[in-house]
Write a protein that holds these residues in place. Structure first.
Motif, PDB file in Angstrom:
ATOM      1  N   UNK A 132      32.269  44.039 -45.264  1.00  0.00           N
ATOM      2  CA  UNK A 132      31.968  42.658 -45.670  1.00  0.00           C
ATOM      3  C   UNK A 132      30.467  42.497 -45.888  1.00  0.00           C
ATOM      4  N   UNK A 133      29.679  42.987 -44.962  1.00  0.00           N
ATOM      5  CA  UNK A 133      28.219  42.889 -45.064  1.00  0.00           C
ATOM      6  C   UNK A 133      27.713  43.579 -46.335  1.00  0.00           C
ATOM      7  N   UNK A 134      28.263  44.753 -46.647  1.00  0.00           N
ATOM      8  CA  UNK A 134      27.837  45.498 -47.834  1.00  0.00           C
ATOM      9  C   UNK A 134      28.151  44.727 -49.116  1.00  0.00           C
ATOM     10  N   UNK A 135      29.346  44.150 -49.192  1.00  0.00           N
ATOM     11  CA  UNK A 135      29.726  43.397 -50.395  1.00  0.00           C
ATOM     12  C   UNK A 135      28.825  42.177 -50.552  1.00  0.00           C
ATOM     13  N   UNK A 136      28.597  41.451 -49.479  1.00  0.00           N
ATOM     14  CA  UNK A 136      27.742  40.267 -49.553  1.00  0.00           C
ATOM     15  C   UNK A 136      26.311  40.644 -49.916  1.00  0.00           C
ATOM     16  N   UNK A 137      25.832  41.747 -49.380  1.00  0.00           N
ATOM     17  CA  UNK A 137      24.486  42.220 -49.698  1.00  0.00           C
ATOM     18  C   UNK A 137      24.392  42.607 -51.173  1.00  0.00           C
TER      19      UNK A 137
ATOM     20  N   UNK B 288      25.494  37.475 -40.373  1.00  0.00           N
ATOM     21  CA  UNK B 288      26.754  37.022 -39.759  1.00  0.00           C
ATOM     22  C   UNK B 288      27.880  36.875 -40.781  1.00  0.00           C
ATOM     23  N   UNK B 289      27.983  37.849 -41.684  1.00  0.00           N
ATOM     24  CA  UNK B 289      29.019  37.856 -42.720  1.00  0.00           C
ATOM     25  C   UNK B 289      28.959  36.626 -43.616  1.00  0.00           C
ATOM     26  N   UNK B 290      27.735  36.154 -43.892  1.00  0.00           N
ATOM     27  CA  UNK B 290      27.525  35.004 -44.773  1.00  0.00           C
ATOM     28  C   UNK B 290      26.295  35.240 -45.629  1.00  0.00           C
ATOM     29  N   UNK B 291      26.375  34.772 -46.879  1.00  0.00           N
ATOM     30  CA  UNK B 291      25.179  34.729 -47.717  1.00  0.00           C
ATOM     31  C   UNK B 291      24.496  33.405 -47.421  1.00  0.00           C
TER      32      UNK B 291
ATOM     33  N   UNK C 143      37.095  50.224 -35.695  1.00  0.00           N
ATOM     34  CA  UNK C 143      37.713  49.547 -36.828  1.00  0.00           C
ATOM     35  C   UNK C 143      37.035  48.211 -37.137  1.00  0.00           C
ATOM     36  N   UNK C 144      36.835  47.398 -36.126  1.00  0.00           N
ATOM     37  CA  UNK C 144      36.244  46.068 -36.328  1.00  0.00           C
ATOM     38  C   UNK C 144      34.831  46.178 -36.914  1.00  0.00           C
TER      39      UNK C 144
ATOM     40  N   UNK D 207      33.510  44.866 -40.602  1.00  0.00           N
ATOM     41  CA  UNK D 207      32.337  43.989 -40.652  1.00  0.00           C
ATOM     42  C   UNK D 207      31.270  44.578 -41.582  1.00  0.00           C
ATOM     43  N   UNK D 208      31.094  45.887 -41.534  1.00  0.00           N
ATOM     44  CA  UNK D 208      30.121  46.553 -42.404  1.00  0.00           C
ATOM     45  C   UNK D 208      30.533  46.477 -43.867  1.00  0.00           C
TER      46      UNK D 208
END
Length: 129
Positions: A10-15, A46-49, A2-3, A7-8
């Motif tokens: 969030x990473x996809x949206x930021x990407x 790290x979940x940041x742009x 789940x975690x 995280x993936x």
């Protein structure tokens, strides 16, 4: 797990949003355009742009200098004021603020949060317990 799935997401949206933010920011540059745009870059870690402008002119252009910087920064969030303070020289500059980066970032901040929330909710809705 789940975690990792969250995280993936969030990473996809930021990407997805990082190049949109940089493209829109760079389209707003009016002075020293070639130097500033060619010095720009971004990554998603790290979940940041994470973005950057290597040109020394980028900060002076976006924040302005002297009284222009004071006027522009008067109603900005603390973190933006702190970033601008790093470039303070003597308060005598005459470069008007021509915001191109932070305004774009702030414009998308709420939208990105909503998209992340929506995709996480969709993920949970697909889970079968």
């Amino acid at each position: 797990m789940l975690q990792d799935d969250i995280k993936n997401i969030v990473q996809d949206v930021l990407t997805e949003y990082a190049p949109i933010i940089m493209q829109e920011s760079n389209s707003k540059v009016t002075q020293w355009k070639n130097e500033i745009v060619s010095s720009s870059g971004y990554s998603v870690e790290d979940s940041m742009i994470k973005t950057w402008y290597d040109s020394e002119f980028a900060s002076y252009l976006t924040f302005g200098t002297g009284r222009f910087a004071s006027a522009y920064l008067s109603d900005k969030p603390k973190d933006i004021k702190e970033e601008a303070q790093k470039f303070y020289v003597n308060g005598q500059g005459r470069q008007p603020a021509q915001p191109f980066y932070y305004e774009t970032l702030l414009k998308y901040q709420e939208e990105i949060s909503k998209v992340i929330d929506s995709r996480i909710q969709d993920y949970f809705n697909r889970l079968q317990f």
